[in-house]
Write a protein that holds these residues in place. Structure first.
Motif, PDB file in Angstrom:
ATOM      1  N   GLY A 158      -6.295  -4.088  -4.705  1.00 54.72           N
ATOM      2  CA  GLY A 158      -5.111  -3.588  -5.406  1.00 54.72           C
ATOM      3  C   GLY A 158      -5.197  -3.850  -6.892  1.00 54.72           C
ATOM      4  N   ALA A 179      -7.444  -1.413  -8.386  1.00 56.35           N
ATOM      5  CA  ALA A 179      -6.809  -0.098  -8.529  1.00 56.35           C
ATOM      6  C   ALA A 179      -5.925  -0.075  -9.769  1.00 56.35           C
ATOM      7  CB  ALA A 179      -5.994   0.219  -7.281  1.00 56.35           C
ATOM      8  N   THR A 233      -0.622   2.232  -3.839  1.00 52.15           N
ATOM      9  CA  THR A 233      -1.124   0.907  -4.186  1.00 52.15           C
ATOM     10  C   THR A 233       0.003  -0.110  -4.123  1.00 52.15           C
ATOM     11  OG1 THR A 233      -2.602   2.039  -5.680  1.00 52.15           O
ATOM     12  CG2 THR A 233      -2.482  -0.334  -5.898  1.00 52.15           C
ATOM     13  N   GLU A 283      -1.988   7.620  -9.293  1.00 48.51           N
ATOM     14  CA  GLU A 283      -2.579   6.930  -8.143  1.00 48.51           C
ATOM     15  C   GLU A 283      -4.099   7.067  -8.100  1.00 48.51           C
ATOM     16  OE1 GLU A 283      -2.675   4.556  -5.960  1.00 48.51           O
ATOM     17  OE2 GLU A 283      -0.671   5.091  -5.334  1.00 48.51           O
ATOM     18  N   ARG A 299      -7.933   4.160  -1.629  1.00 49.16           N
ATOM     19  CA  ARG A 299      -6.711   3.978  -0.843  1.00 49.16           C
ATOM     20  C   ARG A 299      -7.038   3.660   0.606  1.00 49.16           C
ATOM     21  NH1 ARG A 299      -2.893   9.014  -2.156  1.00 49.16           N
ATOM     22  NH2 ARG A 299      -4.074   9.372  -4.038  1.00 49.16           N
ATOM     23  N   MET A 355      -8.000   0.100   1.126  1.00 52.49           N
ATOM     24  CA  MET A 355      -6.835  -0.798   1.093  1.00 52.49           C
ATOM     25  C   MET A 355      -5.970  -0.614   2.334  1.00 52.49           C
ATOM     26  SD  MET A 355      -5.588  -0.963  -2.839  1.00 52.49           S
ATOM     27  CE  MET A 355      -5.628   0.738  -3.321  1.00 52.49           C
TER      28      MET A 355
END
Lengths: 316, 668
Positions: free
Chosen positions: B366, B369, B392, B477, B483, B486
Motif C-alpha cells: 500500500g 502504491a 488502495t 488509482e 491492486r 494487495m
C-alpha cells in the motif's frame, strides 16, 4: 435446535437497547436532584434519540464512506458485545464466541473507527478528538486487559460466563481477595475513562478545548448522530454490566434457570440504580481534570491493575 | 519414482536460478523479462506454498544431499514441518509480491536497469528459500549471505538517493556482524559435537543428536541469538532496519519486512528447539525480555514517525518483539516441562509470523502504491487519499485493522493466543518467573493498544481529511496487477482471522515436531468454528461467528435506520463563522502523536525548536546511547592507526624493517 436460548439472547439485547437510555436518564435525574435543579423526564434520552432519527443527515462534503459507515459499525458492535456479556443470564448462545479479551478487542474496533471518522472530515477538532481518544485508550486498554486477566486467573477462564459461574459457586468470599480489590479499583478508574465521564471527559460539555469524545462526533447529524449517541449510552451500560458480572455477579441467572430470570432482572435494576447514584456522587464531587492530568490518572489505573495481577501471582 | 515435497522446492529453486541466467542474457529486452520473470516467480511462490503445506500436513521430514560445496561437506537439504511452515509463508508472500511487482517495477522502466532488479530479486528469494531448507552450517551460511547481499543490492537499487547508499551500507555492516556471530555459533556447536566426524559435525543432523555441555550450548545459543537478532531488528541492534526499509523499493521492503526478518525467527527456533533442545528457563526469559523491549520501543518509535515507510519499519520491530515473546514463553514452558502450554506459545508465535508476513506485506505494498501515485512518503503532506485511491485505501485499511489486532482479523487471533499463554503461566513453579509474567502481559497489552493508535495515525493522516501538500496529486488509482497483489494479501489476512482453526491445526504438526505436543482444537463436529487452546471452558474464540454476526448486525442496523432514503445533504464544514478552513488547519501526523509523545517523552531523544518555524526531531534513543559511542570509538582508533601513515617513504621502509626483525625473532 432449541429456540429458548435465542429468545433469551434477544431479550438481553432488548434490555440493553431500552435500558441504556433509561440509565442515562436516571443519572441525569440524580444529578439534577443533587445540584438542586428540576429534572427532565426519565425518558428524555429517548426523546432526544427520536428527534435525531427524524432529522435529515447533513454530511460534510469531504466525508468518505468511513464517516458514513462508522455509526452503523459502532452501533452494531456495541449490540454484539451486549449479546456476549452476561447481563441477565450466563451461557447464552453467543457467549462462547468471544471471551473478555475479544470483548476488549470489540471495544477497540469501535474506538478505532470512531477515531478514523473523527479525522475524516479534515477539521482540527476531529483530529484532536481522535488523538486524545487514542492516547487515553492506549493507557486504559492495557489496564482493562490486566484487570480482567487478574479476575480470569482466579476462575481459570477468560470466558465471562465461566467467570460469573465460578464466582457465584464460590460464594461472596471468593471476591474478598487482594487481587480483586486492586482490580475493582482499577476497573472503576478505567470505566470512568473509557465511557467518557468526569473527571476524564465530560459528556455534557461542548467547550471546545476540554471535550474528547464529543469532538469526534461534531460533524455528525441526524440518524448518524443518533446511532453514535445511542451506542455511547450502551457502552456505559455495558461497562457497568461487565463490572457487575466480574465483581458482583450475584443474581445473574445460571444457565437454564428460567425462574431465576425475574429475580435477575430485579437485581439488575437495583444494581444499576445504586451504581447510578454512586456515579453521580463522584461526578458532582469531582472536577474535570486537565488533559495531561488524565495520564497520571490512567497511569495510576494501570499500576493498580498490575499490582492486582502481581498480588495474585505472589499472594494467592 | 515417487514425488516428494522437497522435489517441488528444489524445482522452484532451479527455476529461480534459470531466471537469473535468463534475465542476464536478455537484459536488453526489459519489458519482456519483466513480465516473464515476475509471472514465473508467482509460479515459484505457488510451488513453495504447495511444498510447504504438503510437508506440514504430512508431518515427516525429507532429506536430500546435493553434491556441491566442500568435498566432505556437500549441501544438505531438509524439509520438515518447521521449514515447511516457513517455506509456505515465504512462498505465499513471494506469490503476492510478484504479482504486485508486475505493475510496480514497471515504473522503473526506462531509467533503471530492470535486469539488475530481477537478478537480485530472484537471488534474494532463492536465498530465503535455501535458508529454511539448509541442513548443514555451511549451506545455511551461504544461503544466509546470498540473502543478505542480494537484499543489499536491492536496498541500494535506487542509488540516486543519498539516503539509500548510507542506509544500505549500514545494513551491510550490521548484517555481517550478525553473520559472523552466527558463524561463531555454528563453530561452537560443531566443536561441541565432538567425536571424529571431521566436517560431518557441521551438519545439523550431527548437532541434533549430540549432547552439548550446558555452558557451550549457552555460548552457542546466545551467539546465534545475537546474530539473528541483528537480522530481525531486535532492539537494541535494530538500527539498520528503520533506515533500510524506507529507501528500498516498496516491494522489497514488503519482502524484507514480511519474510526476511522471519528467517531470523526461523534460525532462533531451529537452534533452540531443534538443535540444542534442552535449555534452562532463563534463556527463554532473556528472549522474552528482548521481545518485550522490542515490542514496546518498536511501537513507540513507530508512533513518532512521519515517514510512512519508516513507521511501518518500526512497527515490524514491534511485531518481531511479539513473535519473540511467543518464542520466549515457549522456551520457558519447555524447560519447565509443560509441553502443552509450550505448544500454545509456539503456535502463537508461528501464527503471528504468518500473520505479520501477510499484513506487513500488504501495508508496504500500500505504501508503495501511495509512493507511486503521489511521489510522497512524508505523511505530513498527505491526506484525503481515500478519494483519489479508493482501492488502495480500503486494502490499506484492512492491513491497519489486522495489524492493530482488532477482531475478527488475523492479528487478533495470534495476539489472543499469546495472551492465553500468559494466562496459563501461574502454574510455573519458579517465583522469579511469576514476577516476570504479569509485567510481560502488561507490556504486551500496552503494545497492542499503542499499535492501534499508530495505525489510526497512519491511516487517518494519509487517507482521510484533505491533502496537506502544496500540489494535489493528479494521478489516480494504481494499476490492476498492484491492486490484485494487495487484494490477495488482504483476503488472506481476512481468512486467517475468520478461519484460524485450519492453520492452527496444521501448526500442531510443527509444535509436535519441536515440543512434542500440540494444542487442542477439537470441541465437537463444528470444531473448526472455535479456537479452544486448552479446554472449551477455559477460553474460546470464534472468528467466523464474530464476523458473520458483526456483518449481520451492521446490515440489520443499516436497513432499519436508513428508512428515509435520500435524506442526505452534502454541505460545507461548519467553520464557526470565521471562514476559510484550510487543509493546513487539520491535525497532522506530528500533532496526532503529540499527547503520547509527551507521556512517553523519556523514551525518545526529542529536540524541539519554536522560532519562526516549528522544528521537531524525535530520534531513537538507542542510537545515541549505543551506536554513537561505538562510532566515536572506531573513529578514534582509526585516527590513531592513521598516524602510521605519514606518506614518507623512509618511514615505510622502517616499518618493513621492524616487521622483518620481529618476524625473524619470533618465527624461528
Amino acid at each position: 435446535m432449541k429456540i429458548l436460548p435465542y429468545i433469551l439472547e434477544l431479550v438481553q439485547v432488548l434490555i440493553l437497547l431500552v435500558g441504556a437510555p433509561l440509565f442515562v436518564g436516571w443519572i441525569r435525574r440524580i444529578k439534577c436532584w443533587l445540584q438542586g435543579r428540576k429534572s427532565p423526564s426519565l425518558f428524555q434520552p429517548y426523546f432526544e434519540l427520536l428527534k435525531l432519527f427524524s432529522k435529515d443527515v447533513y454530511l460534510a462534503e469531504n466525508a468518505s464512506w468511513i464517516f458514513r459507515f462508522t455509526p452503523y459499525l459502532v452501533f452494531g458492535i456495541t449490540l454484539l458485545i451486549g449479546a456476549i456479556v452476561p447481563i441477565l443470564i450466563i451461557d447464552l448462545p453467543f457467549s462462547t464466541t468471544a471471551d473478555v479479551i475479544a470483548i476488549v478487542g470489540l471495544f477497540a474496533i469501535a474506538r478505532f473507527f470512531t477515531a478514523l471518522a473523527g479525522m475524516d472530515v479534515g477539521t482540527a477538532f476531529g483530529g484532536m478528538g481522535s488523538s486524545r481518544t487514542m492516547m487515553i485508550a492506549s493507557l486504559a486498554e492495557p489496564a482493562m486487559l490486566i484487570t480482567v486477566f487478574t479476575v480470569s486467573l482466579t476462575s481459570h477462564s477468560t470466558s465471562l460466563s465461566q467467570i460469573v459461574q465460578t464466582l457465584t459457586n464460590n460464594g461472596i468470599l471468593a471476591t474478598l481477595r487482594p487481587s480483586f480489590v486492586f482490580s475493582l479499583w482499577a476497573f472503576l478508574m478505567i470505566a470512568v475513562a473509557e465511557t467518557g465521564r468526569v473527571p476524564v471527559d465530560n459528556p455534557d460539555t461542548h467547550l471546545e478545548l476540554t471535550m474528547i469524545h464529543e469532538t469526534m462526533l461534531l460533524e455528525y447529524s441526524g440518524r448518524h448522530l443518533a446511532l453514535m449517541e445511542w451506542a455511547s449510552m450502551m457502552k456505559l451500560f455495558l461497562f457497568i454490566s461487565i463490572g457487575k458480572a466480574v465483581f458482583m455477579p450475584w443474581g445473574i441467572a445460571q444457565s437454564g434457570q428460567l425462574l431465576a430470570i425475574p429475580l435477575a432482572l430485579f437485581f439488575l435494576i437495583i444494581k444499576f440504580m445504586v451504581i447510578g447514584v454512586i456515579l453521580v456522587g463522584f461526578e458532582t464531587s469531582l472536577a474535570k481534570m486537565r488533559l495531561f492530568r488524565t495520564t497520571e490518572f490512567l497511569g495510576a489505573a494501570l499500576l493498580i491493575a498490575t499490582l492486582g495481577m502481581l498480588s495474585y501471582f505472589i499472594l494467592e | 519414482m515417487t514425488f516428494y515435497p522437497l522435489d517441488l522446492a528444489a524445482i522452484g529453486l532451479g527455476i529461480i536460478f534459470f531466471l537469473v541466467i535468463f534475465a542476464f542474457i536478455f537484459n536488453k529486452k526489459e519489458k519482456f523479462i519483466l513480465n516473464f520473470s515476475f509471472s514465473v516467480m508467482t509460479l515459484v511462490g505457488l510451488l513453495a506454498v504447495v511444498a510447504g503445506i504438503w510437508v506440514v500436513y504430512d508431518a515427516s521430514a525429507y532429506i536430500m544431499i546435493f553434491n556441491l560445496g566442500l568435498p566432505e561437506l556437500p549441501f544438505h537439504f531438509r524439509l520438515d514441518p518447521l521449514s515447511g511452515f516457513f517455506l509456505a509463508t515465504i512462498g505465499l508472500l513471494v506469490l503476492y509480491i510478484s504479482i504486485y511487482s508486475l505493475g510496480y517495477v514497471r515504473a522503473f522502466l526506462g531509467h533503471k536497469s530492470i535486469a539488475r532488479f530481477i537478478i537480485f530479486y530472484c537471488l534474494f528469494i532463492a536465498g530465503m528459500f535455501m535458508v529454511v531448507l539448509a541442513d548443514d552450517a555451511l549451506f545455511f551460511l551461504i544461503a544466509w549471505e546470498l540473502m543478505a547481499v542480494a537484499s543489499y543490492f536491492l536496498v541500494i537499487y535506487e542509488d540516486e538517493k543519498v539516503d539509500s547508499k548510507k542506509a544500505a551500507l549500514l545494513y551491510l555492516v550490521m548484517a555481517h556482524i550478525g553473520a559472523i556471530s552466527i558463524l561463531l555459533s555454528f563453530g561452537v556447536l560443531a566443536g561441541a559435537v565432538g567425536g571424529d566426524m571431521g566436517f560431518g559435525s557441521y551438519t545439523f543432523d550431527a548437532m541434533r543428536s549430540a549432547n552439548f555441555p550446558a555452558a557451550w550450548a549457552g555460548v552457542a545459543f546466545f551467539l546465534a541469538f545475537f546474530g539473528f537478532s541483528i537480522k530481525a531488528g531486535v532492539i537494541p541492534v535494530h538500527v539498520w532496519l528503520p533506515e533500510a526499509h524506507p529507501v528500498a523499493p516498496s516491494n522489497i521492503s514488503a519482502l524484507m519486512s514480511g519474510v526476511m526478518l522471519k528467517t531470523a525467527m526461523y534460525g532462533i527456533i531451529r537452534i533452540a528447539f531443534d538443535i540444542i533442545g534442552v535449555f534452562p528457563w532463563w534463556w527463554g526469559a532473556i528472549v522474552l525480555a528482548f521481545g518485550l523491549l522490542s515490542a514496546v520501543f518498536g511501537v513507540l518509535n513507530a508512533l513518532m514517525q512521519n515517514d510512512l515507510k519508516k513507521l511501518l519499519a518500526y512497527s515490524s520491530i514491534e511485531n518481531i518483539g511479539i513473535i519473540l515473546i511467543g518464542i520466549g514463553l515457549s522456551m520457558m514452558f519447555t524447560s519447565f516441562n509443560m509441553p502443552v502450554i509450550a505448544a500454545l506459545a509456539l503456535t502463537a508465535a508461528c501464527y503471528h509470523i504468518l500473520n505479520h508476513a501477510m499484513f506487513k506485506g500488504l501495508l508496504f505494498m500500500g505504501a508503495g502504491a501511495i509512493l507511486q501515485t503521489t511521489n510522497e512518503q512524508n505523511m505530513e503532506k498527505m491526506g484525503g487519499l481515500i478519494h483519489l485511491m479508493p482501492w488502495t485505501a480500503f486494502l490499506f485499511l484492512v492491513g491497519c485493522v489486522s495489524i492493530s489486532a482488532l477482531p475478527p482479523f488475523n492479528g487478533f487471533a495470534s495476539e489472543w493466543l499469546t495472551f492465553q499463554a500468559f494466562l496459563l503461566s501461574p502454574v510455573v513453579p519458579t517465583p522469579i518467573v511469576k514476577l516476570i509474567m504479569p509485567i510481560g502481559a502488561v507490556l504486551l497489552a500496552l503494545t497492542s493498544a499503542l499499535a492501534a493508535a499508530t495505525f489510526v495515525k497512519a491511516f487517518g493522516v494519509t487517507f482521510l481529511g484533505r491533502w496537506r501538500g502544496k500540489v494535489v496529486p493528479k494521478n489516480r488509482e494504481v494499476g490492476w496487477s498492484m491492486r490484485i497483489g494487495m487484494i490477495l494479501a488482504a483476503f488472506t489476512c481476512f481468512l486467517l482471522g475468520v478461519l484460524p482453526t485450519f492453520v492452527i491445526n496444521m501448526l500442531g504438526n510443527v509444535s509436535n515436531q519441536l515440543v512434542s505436543a500440540s494444542i487442542n482444537t477439537n470441541m465437537d463436529k463444528y470444531n473448526w468454528l472455535w479456537v479452544t487452546p486448552i479446554v472449551a471452558q477455559r477460553a474460546s474464540y470464534s472468528g467466523t461467528i464474530f464476523f458473520v454476526s458483526i456483518a449481520l448486525i451492521i446490515l440489520a442496523t443499516f436497513f432499519i435506520f436508513r428508512l428515509k432514503r435520500g435524506a442526505v445533504t452534502r454541505c460545507n464544514v461548519w467553520d464557526c463563522g470565521f471562514g476559510g478552513l484550510t487543509p493546513r488547519m487539520q491535525y497532522s501526523a506530528t500533532s496526532f502523536a503529540m499527547p503520547l509523545r509527551r507521556i512517553f517523552g523519556g523514551v525518545f531523544s526529542i529536540s524541539e525548536h519554536v522560532r519562526l518555524k516549528y522544528r521537531l526531531r524525535v530520534n531513537d534513543r538507542f542510537v545515541n546511547i549505543i551506536y554513537k559511542p561505538i562510532v566515536r570509538l572506531s573513529y578514534f582508533i582509526s585516527r590513531q592507526v592513521g598516524r602510521l601513515q605519514q606518506g614518507r617513504i623512509n618511514e615505510y621502509l622502517i616499518y618493513s624493517f621492524v616487521t622483518i626483525i620481529i618476524l625473524l625473532t619470533f618465527l624461528k
